[in-house]
Design an enzyme around this catalytic site. Structure first.
Site, mmCIF file in Angstrom:
data_model
loop_
_atom_site.group_PDB
_atom_site.id
_atom_site.type_symbol
_atom_site.label_atom_id
_atom_site.label_comp_id
_atom_site.label_asym_id
_atom_site.label_seq_id
_atom_site.Cartn_x
_atom_site.Cartn_y
_atom_site.Cartn_z
ATOM 1 N N LYS A 164 -2.841 -11.023 16.763
ATOM 2 C CA LYS A 164 -1.540 -11.328 16.144
ATOM 3 C C LYS A 164 -0.607 -12.033 17.128
ATOM 4 C CE LYS A 164 -2.382 -9.644 12.027
ATOM 5 N NZ LYS A 164 -2.479 -10.550 10.864
ATOM 6 N N TYR A 206 -6.387 -6.162 17.582
ATOM 7 C CA TYR A 206 -5.445 -6.589 16.538
ATOM 8 C C TYR A 206 -4.173 -7.185 17.171
ATOM 9 C CZ TYR A 206 -2.604 -6.061 12.249
ATOM 10 O OH TYR A 206 -1.797 -6.276 11.157
HETATM 11 P P1 NAI Z 1 -5.375 -5.578 2.957
HETATM 12 O O1 NAI Z 1 -6.453 -4.931 3.765
HETATM 13 O O2 NAI Z 1 -4.805 -4.832 1.802
HETATM 14 O O3 NAI Z 1 -5.872 -7.007 2.442
HETATM 15 C C1 NAI Z 1 -6.556 -7.868 3.293
HETATM 16 C C2 NAI Z 1 -6.965 -9.110 2.546
HETATM 17 O O4 NAI Z 1 -7.629 -9.974 3.467
HETATM 18 C C3 NAI Z 1 -7.933 -8.867 1.405
HETATM 19 O O5 NAI Z 1 -7.566 -9.700 0.323
HETATM 20 C C4 NAI Z 1 -9.283 -9.344 1.953
HETATM 21 O O6 NAI Z 1 -10.128 -9.890 0.959
HETATM 22 C C5 NAI Z 1 -8.850 -10.423 2.913
HETATM 23 N N1 NAI Z 1 -9.816 -10.655 3.976
HETATM 24 C C6 NAI Z 1 -10.248 -9.780 4.930
HETATM 25 N N2 NAI Z 1 -11.152 -10.365 5.723
HETATM 26 C C7 NAI Z 1 -11.310 -11.651 5.267
HETATM 27 C C8 NAI Z 1 -12.106 -12.752 5.657
HETATM 28 N N3 NAI Z 1 -12.949 -12.666 6.700
HETATM 29 N N4 NAI Z 1 -12.020 -13.905 4.945
HETATM 30 C C9 NAI Z 1 -11.186 -13.998 3.883
HETATM 31 N N5 NAI Z 1 -10.383 -12.995 3.473
HETATM 32 C C10 NAI Z 1 -10.455 -11.838 4.158
HETATM 33 O O7 NAI Z 1 -4.256 -5.969 4.020
HETATM 34 P P2 NAI Z 1 -2.649 -6.049 3.907
HETATM 35 O O8 NAI Z 1 -2.081 -4.767 4.374
HETATM 36 O O9 NAI Z 1 -2.249 -6.619 2.610
HETATM 37 O O10 NAI Z 1 -2.361 -7.098 5.089
HETATM 38 C C11 NAI Z 1 -2.268 -8.479 4.883
HETATM 39 C C12 NAI Z 1 -1.885 -9.135 6.200
HETATM 40 O O11 NAI Z 1 -0.665 -8.582 6.668
HETATM 41 C C13 NAI Z 1 -2.913 -8.929 7.309
HETATM 42 O O12 NAI Z 1 -3.016 -10.100 8.078
HETATM 43 C C14 NAI Z 1 -2.306 -7.809 8.125
HETATM 44 O O13 NAI Z 1 -2.743 -7.855 9.452
HETATM 45 C C15 NAI Z 1 -0.836 -8.130 8.001
HETATM 46 N N6 NAI Z 1 0.042 -7.000 8.250
HETATM 47 C C16 NAI Z 1 -0.007 -5.877 7.460
HETATM 48 C C17 NAI Z 1 0.842 -4.808 7.737
HETATM 49 C C18 NAI Z 1 0.852 -3.569 6.908
HETATM 50 O O14 NAI Z 1 1.589 -2.643 7.260
HETATM 51 N N7 NAI Z 1 0.109 -3.494 5.811
HETATM 52 C C19 NAI Z 1 1.768 -4.845 8.880
HETATM 53 C C20 NAI Z 1 1.721 -6.073 9.615
HETATM 54 C C21 NAI Z 1 0.893 -7.092 9.308
#
Ligand code: NAI
Length: 235
Positions: free
Chosen positions: A151, A147
């Protein structure tokens, strides 16, 4: 907005809709969640919203999806590469498959979507690319070699694309969230310990990240920037 069916992506989609943008949500599997987010957006903000099932790590699927969105909406002005996954584990035990899959979705997926949007951005002489990276990409995080590498790679991608497209008036920036409460992080057991390390003293919300995305859409003189939204954690 890739990964717009829930969490941070859904909050960004709602925020941009609240500013009047029509929204295309790209998601990997949960049809009902994507449909529900779209219905709410249409009801709450009176904009158009459609959802597209697509694995962003697949170059051809991403190409077809971008073409379908252009066909339905006429053009794309903002691309938010938010789709992301984790497959955590210590490097000594991590399978090659887990390493590659996270790079494929988080980094190659962002490249694929960007790659297929660029020609349209150039033709219309404008566009915004916003990549959702992480403070793990800035600091490294034990148990997240895959990861963190994906990133950090996304930050390099952001800066290279920013330089390539700046002469065309297209900006490309990244947001690096810290701990944000979503499905991805809801099981984190040590929430109190985490809070004690955050200067602002609390875990962030998806709306905090969405506000930063709205700012980067408005900011025409900011490109190649990595904006931390982390309560000061990675300062
Ligand atoms: P989440 O797990 O709630 O949502 C992930 C989303 O990505 C979902 O809508 C899913 O359908 C989509 N997704 C996953 N694999 C996919 C693929 N192969 N093709 C198309 N869509 C795909 O994640 P969250 O927490 O909302 O995170 C969103 C972004 O923010 C991610 O990139 C994550 O790495 C980043 N992030 C999140 C943090 C956190 O604390 N939640 C912290 C830092 C970064």
């Amino acid at each position: 907005v890739t990964g717009g069916s829930r969490g941070i992506g859904a909050a960004i989609a709602r925020k941009l809709a609240s500013k009047g943008a029509d929204i295309a949500i790209v998601y990997s599997s949960d049809d009902n969640a994507a449909s529900a987010v779209c219905e709410e957006i249409k009801k709450d903000f009176s904009v158009n919203c459609r959802f597209y099932r697509c694995d962003v790590s697949d170059f051809e699927e991403a190409k077809k999806t971008v073409a379908a969105i252009k066909n339905d909406f006429g053009s794309i002005y903002i691309l938010v590469n938010n789709a992301g996954i984790t497959r955590d584990g210590l490097s000594a035990m991590m399978s090659e498959e887990d390493f590659r899959r996270v790079i494929d979705v988080n980094l190659v997926g962002a490249f694929n979507m960007t790659r297929h949007c660029i020609a349209g951005f150039i033709r219309q002489r404008g566009g915004r690319i916003i990549n959702i990276t992480s403070i793990s990409g800035l600091m490294g995080n034990a148990g997240q070699a895959n990861y963190s590498a994906s990133k950090a790679g996304l930050i390099g991608l952001t800066k290279a694309i920013a330089r390539e497209l700046a002469p065309r008036g297209i900006t490309c920036n990244a947001i690096a969230p810290g701990f944000i409460l979503t499905d991805m992080t809801k099981d984190l057991a040590q929430q109190d310990e985490i809070k004690s390390r955050i200067p602002l003293g609390s875990i962030g919300s998806a709306e905090d990240v969405a506000s930063a995305a709205a700012y980067l859409v408005e900011a025409s003189y900011v490109t190649g920037e990595v904006l931390r939204v982390d309560g000061g954690l990675a300062m």
